[in-house]
Design an enzyme around this catalytic site. Structure first.
Site, PDB file in Angstrom:
ATOM      1  N   TYR A 268       3.017 -10.241   2.330  1.00 43.11           N
ATOM      2  CA  TYR A 268       2.220 -11.401   1.941  1.00 43.11           C
ATOM      3  C   TYR A 268       3.026 -12.413   1.128  1.00 43.11           C
ATOM      4  O   TYR A 268       2.589 -13.542   0.912  1.00 43.11           O
ATOM      5  CB  TYR A 268       0.988 -10.982   1.126  1.00 43.11           C
ATOM      6  CG  TYR A 268       0.021 -10.082   1.869  1.00 43.11           C
ATOM      7  CD1 TYR A 268       0.138  -9.870   3.241  1.00 43.11           C
ATOM      8  CD2 TYR A 268      -1.014  -9.444   1.211  1.00 43.11           C
ATOM      9  CE1 TYR A 268      -0.732  -9.050   3.910  1.00 43.11           C
ATOM     10  CE2 TYR A 268      -1.895  -8.615   1.877  1.00 43.11           C
ATOM     11  CZ  TYR A 268      -1.748  -8.413   3.238  1.00 43.11           C
ATOM     12  OH  TYR A 268      -2.615  -7.596   3.897  1.00 43.11           O
TER      13      TYR A 268
ATOM     14  N   LYS B 266       5.529   3.659   6.310  1.00 45.59           N
ATOM     15  CA  LYS B 266       5.784   3.748   7.753  1.00 45.59           C
ATOM     16  C   LYS B 266       7.297   3.972   7.904  1.00 45.59           C
ATOM     17  O   LYS B 266       8.022   3.176   8.529  1.00 45.59           O
ATOM     18  CB  LYS B 266       5.317   2.431   8.421  1.00 45.59           C
ATOM     19  CG  LYS B 266       5.279   2.478   9.925  1.00 45.59           C
ATOM     20  CD  LYS B 266       4.157   3.333  10.491  1.00 45.59           C
ATOM     21  CE  LYS B 266       4.254   3.397  12.009  1.00 45.59           C
ATOM     22  NZ  LYS B 266       3.402   4.432  12.604  1.00 45.59           N
TER      23      LYS B 266
ATOM     24  N   ASP C  36      -0.558   5.447   9.402  1.00 43.45           N
ATOM     25  CA  ASP C  36      -1.556   5.685  10.454  1.00 43.45           C
ATOM     26  C   ASP C  36      -2.268   7.016  10.227  1.00 43.45           C
ATOM     27  O   ASP C  36      -3.486   7.129  10.388  1.00 43.45           O
ATOM     28  CB  ASP C  36      -0.935   5.595  11.869  1.00 43.45           C
ATOM     29  CG  ASP C  36       0.482   6.137  11.930  1.00 43.45           C
ATOM     30  OD1 ASP C  36       1.026   6.542  10.880  1.00 43.45           O
ATOM     31  OD2 ASP C  36       1.053   6.184  13.029  1.00 43.45           O
TER      32      ASP C  36
ATOM     33  N   ASP D 274      -3.922  -3.060   0.967  1.00 40.02           N
ATOM     34  CA  ASP D 274      -5.010  -4.008   1.207  1.00 40.02           C
ATOM     35  C   ASP D 274      -6.004  -3.385   2.191  1.00 40.02           C
ATOM     36  O   ASP D 274      -7.227  -3.377   1.981  1.00 40.02           O
ATOM     37  CB  ASP D 274      -4.405  -5.303   1.786  1.00 40.02           C
ATOM     38  CG  ASP D 274      -5.414  -6.421   1.894  1.00 40.02           C
ATOM     39  OD1 ASP D 274      -6.525  -6.269   1.363  1.00 40.02           O
ATOM     40  OD2 ASP D 274      -5.089  -7.451   2.516  1.00 40.02           O
TER      41      ASP D 274
ATOM     42  N   ASP E 117      -9.842  -0.893   1.175  1.00 39.19           N
ATOM     43  CA  ASP E 117     -11.188  -1.208   1.668  1.00 39.19           C
ATOM     44  C   ASP E 117     -11.792  -0.013   2.395  1.00 39.19           C
ATOM     45  O   ASP E 117     -12.994   0.251   2.300  1.00 39.19           O
ATOM     46  CB  ASP E 117     -11.161  -2.428   2.601  1.00 39.19           C
ATOM     47  CG  ASP E 117     -11.328  -3.721   1.815  1.00 39.19           C
ATOM     48  OD1 ASP E 117     -11.170  -3.684   0.570  1.00 39.19           O
ATOM     49  OD2 ASP E 117     -11.600  -4.776   2.414  1.00 39.19           O
TER      50      ASP E 117
END
Ligand code: NAD
Length: 365
Positions: free
Chosen positions: A146, A195, A227, A251, A255
């Site tokens: 980001y 990852k 994942d 992020d 959630d």
């Protein structure tokens, strides 16, 4: 002891839920002989209305002069509020991004905890909900994809977009230290989510986090690919204690972790910098649909204040007293409308604050 708390009530339900958290903090002060001194700070839509911008230099100055900041929420109805006719950098949420930057808040903490009394609202399989879970996600907040260089241009005759995922070792080290410090106060396990089978940045995260782990020999470190983590959070969330991860993975996963608890009104959060300073706020938004009705659930804000006691003020016993008071009120079947179920007693925002503060003062929990 005396503590200076910057208070940002913000917009919508913000002022109502912050008022209740202050009520509970004052009960803590009374029981444990501390004095909490509050400074009101305008931010978000209310600051736009007063000063034309969502975050003033004065608001930043007042925040920096505090030992920690307690926030409600900022923003209004994005479809109808005049704030959203302004350019993006002048809208309420720009205040939030601005203050995070000004206060150098690089670590975002979001606990994911299932109250036994709210199991029915948990969307997971019954056996998983029955087993319960209690973990905390530590998300890096100021680096990664980001914040890396980005551009769109024509390359080899094709419109091409580039986003850069960039981390340096210092950025990883400081947030990994936070994760281990938090694990020391919990069940002493850190899971690094990355990852690393594909990304160089993830391999650097593994290398630096392993170095940090060497300084905390009593804490277990394990690794999980993102994942797989997305699956494990819904399959077996009880396995996690502290989940450490970079900005974008955090992020998305935070959630998911919020969703499995079944109620946004119960979830606190904290954003920390390199010192003990932190900004504490509920995970939910300003809920303009119920603002001013005295029906919002203040528990997420109350639990954010409990995090402030623990992480910024080193008051673990006081923090636990607040958490226990919330559990006691839940066990007595006292509920705001959002978590109401059959056989329980529905109360207003201010009544919920009164009940929790009362339990703290009683000192039985
Ligand atoms: P929201 O979280 O405000 O509301 C979503 C739903 O959850 C609504 O039905 C609301 O009534 C309910 N809800 C949220 N908190 C609750 C509580 N404490 N008690 C009972 N019910 C609660 O999300 P939204 O509607 O997408 O956003 C509304 C505004 O909040 C927007 O302007 C958005 O930008 C802002 N927002 C701010 C923050 C922040 O300040 N950190 C975070 C998210 C959203």
């Amino acid at each position: 002891m005396d503590f200076k708390i910057g208070c940002i009530p913000g917009d919508g339900i913000g002022p109502e839920i912050v008022r209740e958290a202050r009520k509970v903090l004052d009960a803590v002060g009374e029981r444990f002989s501390h004095r909490f001194v509050y400074t009101e700070i305008d931010m978000g839509g209310c600051s736009i209305d007063k000063y034309g911008i969502p975050l003033t230099d004065e608001a930043i100055k007042k925040s920096l002069e505090s030992d920690a900041v307690l926030m409600g929420s900022v923003g209004g109805n994005t479809a109808t509020s005049p704030w959203y006719k302004l350019p993006p950098e002048k809208r309420p949420e720009a205040g939030l991004l601005g203050i995070r930057k000004a206060l150098k808040l690089f670590a975002n903490l979001r606990p994911s905890f299932l109250f036994p009394e709210l199991k029915a609202a948990c969307p997971l399989r019954e056996q998983v909900a029955e087993a319960g879970f209690d973990f905390i996600m530590v998300r890096e907040l100021t680096g990664g994809l980001y914040f890396g260089e980005r551009y769109t241009k024509v390359i080899d005759g094709k419109e091409t977009a580039v986003d850069t995922l960039i981390y340096n070792e210092d950025e990883i080290r400081r947030v990994s230290k936070k994760a281990f410090e938090i694990a020391e106060k919990r069940r002493k396990k850190v899971t690094l989510v990355d990852k690393a089978n594909v990304l160089d940045s993830s391999r650097l995260w593994r290398k630096i986090t392993a170095q940090t782990a060497a300084e905390y020999p009593d804490i277990e470190l394990d690794y999980m690919l993102v994942d797989n983590a997305a699956m494990q959070i819904v399959k077996d969330p009880a396995q996690f204690d502290v989940v450490l991860t970079e900005n974008m993975f955090g992020d998305i996963l935070s959630d998911e972790a919020a969703q499995i608890t079944g109620s946004i009104g119960m979830l606190p959060s904290a954003s920390l910098n390199e010192t003990k300073f932190g900004l504490y706020e509920p995970s939910g938004g300003s809920a303009p649909d119920i603002a001013g009705l005295n029906i919002a659930n203040p528990i997420a804000t109350v639990l954010s204040a409990a995090m402030m006691l623990k992480y910024s003020f080193d008051l673990s016993e006081e923090s636990a007293a607040v958490e226990e008071a919330v559990k006691a009120v839940m066990a007595e079947g006292i509920r705001t409308g959002d978590i109401m179920s059959e056989g329980c007693r529905k109360v207003s925002t201010s009544e919920m604050g009164d009940y929790i503060a009362g339990k703290v003062k009683e000192g039985k929990c």
